[in-house]
Design a protein around this motif. Structure first.
Motif, PDB file in Angstrom:
ATOM      1  N   THR A 119       0.756  -1.273   0.092  1.00 43.53           N
ATOM      2  CA  THR A 119      -0.050   0.064   0.110  1.00 43.53           C
ATOM      3  C   THR A 119       0.975   1.222   0.005  1.00 43.53           C
ATOM      4  O   THR A 119       0.436   2.075  -0.767  1.00 43.53           O
ATOM      5  CB  THR A 119      -1.006   0.048   1.133  1.00 43.53           C
ATOM      6  OG1 THR A 119      -1.655  -1.265   1.123  1.00 43.53           O
ATOM      7  CG2 THR A 119      -1.597   1.231   1.131  1.00 43.53           C
ATOM      8  N   ARG A 120       1.814   1.130   0.857  1.00 43.91           N
ATOM      9  CA  ARG A 120       2.807   2.559   0.818  1.00 43.91           C
ATOM     10  C   ARG A 120       3.353   2.529  -0.611  1.00 43.91           C
ATOM     11  O   ARG A 120       3.585   3.714  -1.011  1.00 43.91           O
ATOM     12  CB  ARG A 120       3.735   2.154   1.950  1.00 43.91           C
ATOM     13  CG  ARG A 120       3.255   2.112   3.476  1.00 43.91           C
ATOM     14  CD  ARG A 120       4.387   2.406   4.449  1.00 43.91           C
ATOM     15  NE  ARG A 120       5.507   1.288   4.320  1.00 43.91           N
ATOM     16  CZ  ARG A 120       5.363   0.208   4.932  1.00 43.91           C
ATOM     17  NH1 ARG A 120       4.392  -0.060   5.779  1.00 43.91           N
ATOM     18  NH2 ARG A 120       6.454  -0.707   4.871  1.00 43.91           N
ATOM     19  N   LEU A 121       3.507   1.459  -1.164  1.00 41.61           N
ATOM     20  CA  LEU A 121       4.435   1.717  -2.517  1.00 41.61           C
ATOM     21  C   LEU A 121       3.368   2.260  -3.607  1.00 41.61           C
ATOM     22  O   LEU A 121       3.646   3.102  -4.338  1.00 41.61           O
ATOM     23  CB  LEU A 121       4.905   0.243  -2.885  1.00 41.61           C
ATOM     24  CG  LEU A 121       5.606   0.144  -4.469  1.00 41.61           C
ATOM     25  CD1 LEU A 121       6.845   1.164  -4.483  1.00 41.61           C
ATOM     26  CD2 LEU A 121       5.863  -1.214  -4.669  1.00 41.61           C
ATOM     27  N   HIS A 122       2.108   1.654  -3.547  1.00 44.24           N
ATOM     28  CA  HIS A 122       1.239   2.178  -4.353  1.00 44.24           C
ATOM     29  C   HIS A 122       1.176   3.738  -3.883  1.00 44.24           C
ATOM     30  O   HIS A 122       0.867   4.620  -5.141  1.00 44.24           O
ATOM     31  CB  HIS A 122      -0.127   1.577  -4.061  1.00 44.24           C
ATOM     32  CG  HIS A 122      -0.122   0.106  -4.809  1.00 44.24           C
ATOM     33  ND1 HIS A 122       0.020   0.121  -6.180  1.00 44.24           N
ATOM     34  CD2 HIS A 122      -0.443  -1.092  -4.465  1.00 44.24           C
ATOM     35  CE1 HIS A 122       0.027  -1.295  -6.549  1.00 44.24           C
ATOM     36  NE2 HIS A 122      -0.284  -1.948  -5.439  1.00 44.24           N
ATOM     37  N   ILE A 123       0.881   4.094  -2.897  1.00 46.53           N
ATOM     38  CA  ILE A 123       0.704   5.442  -2.338  1.00 46.53           C
ATOM     39  C   ILE A 123       1.882   6.267  -3.014  1.00 46.53           C
ATOM     40  O   ILE A 123       1.696   7.269  -3.461  1.00 46.53           O
ATOM     41  CB  ILE A 123       0.636   5.662  -0.864  1.00 46.53           C
ATOM     42  CG1 ILE A 123      -0.895   4.943  -0.495  1.00 46.53           C
ATOM     43  CG2 ILE A 123       0.353   7.163  -0.638  1.00 46.53           C
ATOM     44  CD1 ILE A 123      -0.822   5.070   0.955  1.00 46.53           C
ATOM     45  N   ALA A 124       3.121   5.924  -2.909  1.00 48.06           N
ATOM     46  CA  ALA A 124       4.203   6.637  -3.162  1.00 48.06           C
ATOM     47  C   ALA A 124       4.089   6.711  -4.513  1.00 48.06           C
ATOM     48  O   ALA A 124       4.657   7.902  -5.225  1.00 48.06           O
ATOM     49  CB  ALA A 124       5.554   5.848  -2.699  1.00 48.06           C
ATOM     50  N   MET A 125       3.914   5.719  -5.452  1.00 44.29           N
ATOM     51  CA  MET A 125       3.984   5.712  -7.010  1.00 44.29           C
ATOM     52  C   MET A 125       2.932   6.540  -7.417  1.00 44.29           C
ATOM     53  O   MET A 125       3.037   7.272  -8.480  1.00 44.29           O
ATOM     54  CB  MET A 125       3.842   4.340  -7.416  1.00 44.29           C
ATOM     55  CG  MET A 125       5.082   3.410  -7.093  1.00 44.29           C
ATOM     56  SD  MET A 125       6.580   4.181  -7.960  1.00 44.29           S
ATOM     57  CE  MET A 125       6.144   3.856  -9.659  1.00 44.29           C
ATOM     58  N   ASP A 126       1.597   6.644  -6.826  1.00 46.02           N
ATOM     59  CA  ASP A 126       0.573   7.358  -7.118  1.00 46.02           C
ATOM     60  C   ASP A 126       0.903   8.840  -6.984  1.00 46.02           C
ATOM     61  O   ASP A 126       0.720   9.712  -7.743  1.00 46.02           O
ATOM     62  CB  ASP A 126      -0.605   6.805  -6.535  1.00 46.02           C
ATOM     63  CG  ASP A 126      -1.897   7.320  -6.965  1.00 46.02           C
ATOM     64  OD1 ASP A 126      -2.254   6.742  -8.110  1.00 46.02           O
ATOM     65  OD2 ASP A 126      -2.613   8.390  -6.597  1.00 46.02           O
ATOM     66  N   SER A 127       1.597   9.050  -6.032  1.00 47.32           N
ATOM     67  CA  SER A 127       1.889  10.471  -5.657  1.00 47.32           C
ATOM     68  C   SER A 127       2.760  11.012  -6.760  1.00 47.32           C
ATOM     69  O   SER A 127       2.582  12.254  -7.131  1.00 47.32           O
ATOM     70  CB  SER A 127       2.610  10.584  -4.113  1.00 47.32           C
ATOM     71  OG  SER A 127       3.198  11.997  -4.095  1.00 47.32           O
ATOM     72  N   ILE A 128       3.776  10.281  -7.015  1.00 45.85           N
ATOM     73  CA  ILE A 128       4.738  10.484  -8.104  1.00 45.85           C
ATOM     74  C   ILE A 128       4.143  10.564  -9.360  1.00 45.85           C
ATOM     75  O   ILE A 128       4.327  11.875 -10.100  1.00 45.85           O
ATOM     76  CB  ILE A 128       5.841   9.440  -8.320  1.00 45.85           C
ATOM     77  CG1 ILE A 128       6.538   9.650  -7.145  1.00 45.85           C
ATOM     78  CG2 ILE A 128       6.612   9.963  -9.452  1.00 45.85           C
ATOM     79  CD1 ILE A 128       7.597   8.472  -6.895  1.00 45.85           C
ATOM     80  N   LYS A 129       3.125   9.928  -9.886  1.00 49.77           N
ATOM     81  CA  LYS A 129       2.431  10.237 -11.011  1.00 49.77           C
ATOM     82  C   LYS A 129       1.529  11.344 -11.052  1.00 49.77           C
ATOM     83  O   LYS A 129       1.346  11.966 -12.175  1.00 49.77           O
ATOM     84  CB  LYS A 129       1.478   8.960 -11.317  1.00 49.77           C
ATOM     85  CG  LYS A 129       2.253   7.686 -11.607  1.00 49.77           C
ATOM     86  CD  LYS A 129       1.159   6.301 -11.637  1.00 49.77           C
ATOM     87  CE  LYS A 129       1.757   5.189 -11.785  1.00 49.77           C
ATOM     88  NZ  LYS A 129       0.827   3.932 -12.027  1.00 49.77           N
TER      89      LYS A 129
END
Length: 607
Positions: free
Chosen positions: A94-104
């Protein structure tokens, strides 16, 4: 979900539509994709990353008590058992998804659309968002193409593709010329001007002198291929039906200014520059041609704006410009053959010019007729065959004429081949796939050979071999030729029913020179080098190249600016009958309205 009555603390939509209120059985999507919702129904976390999130899809949302705030922004997790927002333990996925989504959210242009009226800073930021798009994508694609081709050349040629080698110099020249053309186009000037200047700089500016590493043989071959491409484009652009319908005034505009300028420059070059007579008239034929690359785009723009279309001025200039080039190329071919026929019998020197003219026309007509029937017009790959056949036929004309000692026939043969073939391909039942060969030649010229040709032409000018006095005298010859050309242009259109403003505009539009001068300017020098004609002929060839470059630098921007600045003030905008065109021009409206429709245009033009 039956209902939700409450206030949202952090808006999901950019507008104020959902800032407060009641949503009864709502399934309307909340559009802002830059906010995603993370819901923790009990112990587990549910990651919502869809672009569209509907109220009905949020589990347990009905348990939110009326009047409470629900923070559904980044980093917020809703626990329905508690009824409030609180942090929750986040698994690593979830943290990885959140971080990637924030970058996107920060770098993707699809998630950061431009507003309706963006500021300059917003446009710049949007241009650099990912993935590459627009101009930046095209620029990166061009850079990658050049890089990949250079790497291929490096693995094949090794040292020749490294700094100091011929292939490396050609790649640098091409890339720099393309960039120079783009920069100059931002100033609304012809791109070829920037390409020419860059080629000149790469030959003469200390620290970036790269053009001297280019092999002369390669330069000559590439310029000849570029000549084939541009002449084939010109031949395909000639419309036989339109040419048959040309009036006396159009024919006069095609030949009179060109011939007058060529004769004037020939005499002036002999008297002022000290050129031999044949070299002087060769230079006159080079200067006598107008540039389609500068003229045609402006004329198309005038047609779209309705300027001068009542009297067909844009069409008149475009059609006459094609014939103008044919006359200049034919004259150039004759004088080129006469110059390099030294040592032959006198009778042969006399007939060689007309002989090469006849050979070019014969070759073009015969091959053009052959291309009417080969390939078959119903072939599935017809457009590919037509492109390849035209290109190879033009190359044979240009290189074959040099190899057989009749170099003056090549250019005219190439032009005639494309014209004859294109004439039949335009007929009903034959015009299938016509546009694709034309488009292929356009792309081949615009993206490859235009930067190469003008860059190589500019690189032929060496400052250390030019005398300042020669440049000044050459400019005087050019200006004298332009003045005579403008005078005879006004004379040529005097019987066309044009006003003095329109005549003046026609004279200004007849100034720019570029493509024909670049294509023909170096042929005499190449012939002198290939035939080992001696230092005198090579020196004259270099002077012709220098004058051709000066001609392009002076007339291309001058003509482009002249057309842009004077078209709206000198030309009449096509309007509906009954409207005023100029305050000082009143039509006889009663007579016009009572006339048949086919007579109205004539009556308006007569006034």
């Amino acid at each position: 979900m039956s209902h939700f009555n409450g206030r949202v603390k952090r808006y999901i939509d950019d507008s104020d539509d959902y800032s407060s209120g009641t949503f009864e059985n709502s399934k309307r999507p909340i559009y802002r994709s830059t906010v995603h919702i993370y819901v923790a129904p009990e112990e587990d976390l549910v990651y919502e990353s869809d672009k569209f999130v509907t109220l009905a899809r949020l589990p347990h949302l009905e348990k939110i008590r009326s009047g409470e705030y629900a923070d559904i922004g980044y980093g917020a997790y809703f626990n329905p058992n508690v009824g409030s927002t609180q942090p929750a333990k986040q698994p690593w996925r979830t943290r990885l998804h959140i971080a990637m989504d924030s970058i996107k959210e920060k770098i993707l242009y699809k998630r950061n659309p431009l507003p309706k009226n963006p500021s300059r800073s917003q446009k710049v930021r949007y241009a650099f968002l990912c993935p590459p798009h627009g101009f930046l994508a095209s620029l990166l694609a061009n850079i990658l193409v050049i890089l990949f081709l250079w790497l291929t050349a490096f693995f094949l040629a090794r040292k020749d593709a490294l700094p100091g080698g011929n292939i490396f110099a050609l790649f640098v020249l091409y890339g720099a010329s393309s960039l120079g053309g783009f920069v100059v186009s931002l100033l609304r000037l012809p791109p070829l001007l920037g390409m020419l200047i860059v080629g000149f700089m790469l030959r003469n500016v200390p620290g970036i002198i790269v053009a001297t590493d280019i092999d002369r043989k390669w330069s000559s071959v590439l310029r000849s291929i570029a000549l084939t491409v541009i002449l084939t484009r010109a031949g395909l652009g000639l419309d036989g039906k339109a040419l048959r319908k040309l009036s006396k005034n159009v024919l006069l505009l095609s030949f009179l200014p060109c011939a007058a300028e060529a004769i004037t420059v020939g005499i002036a070059a002999y008297m002022i520059l000290g050129f031999p007579w044949l070299w002087g008239f060769l230079l006159g034929c080079i200067q006598g041609a107008v540039s389609p690359a500068v003229l045609v785009p402006f004329m198309i723009q005038l047609q779209e704006e309705g300027l001068g279309t009542n009297k067909g001025i844009p069409t008149l200039l475009m059609a006459a410009g094609s014939l103008d080039d044919v006359l200049a190329i034919s004259g150039f071919s004759i004088f080129l053959s006469l110059i390099f026929s030294t040592g032959a019998a006198i009778w042969y020197q006399i007939i060689q010019g007309p002989l090469e003219l006849a050979m070019g026309l014969t070759y073009g007509i015969c091959v053009g007729l052959l291309l009417w029937y080969i390939a078959d017009r119903n072939h599935i790959d017809l457009s590919i065959y037509r492109f390849l056949l035209l290109l190879s036929a033009g190359l044979i004309a240009v290189f074959g004429s040099k190899a057989t000692g009749f170099g003056g026939a090549g250019a005219l043969g190439c032009l005639t081949t494309a014209f004859v073939a294109g004439y039949r391909w335009r007929q009903p039942g034959w015009n299938k796939e016509l546009v694709k060969p034309s488009t292929a030649f356009n792309h081949l010229w615009n993206y490859l050979f235009q930067p190469l040709l003008f860059g190589l032409i500019g690189a032929e000018v060496a400052l250390d071999r030019i005398q300042a006095e020669t440049v000044g005298l050459a400019i005087a010859v050019l200006v004298l030729g332009l003045i005579v050309r403008m005078i005879f242009t006004v004379i040529a259109v005097s019987g066309a029913g044009l006003t003095w403003r329109e005549k003046l505009f026609s004279a200004i539009a007849w100034i720019p020179k570029a493509t024909v001068q670049a294509a023909l300017g170096s042929l005499a020098l190449d012939s002198a080098r290939e035939l080992n004609a001696g230092p005198e002929y090579i020196n004259l060839g270099e002077k012709v190249v220098t004058i051709a470059v000066l001609l392009i630098i002076i007339t291309a921007p001058l003509g482009a600016l002249g057309i842009s600045l004077t078209s709206h003030s000198l030309l009449v905008k096509e309007t509906a009958i009954g409207e005023d065109v100029h305050a000082d021009e009143k039509y006889a409206l009663a007579d016009i309205k009572q006339s048949p429709p086919e007579e109205r245009t004539k009556m308006i033009g007569a006034h």
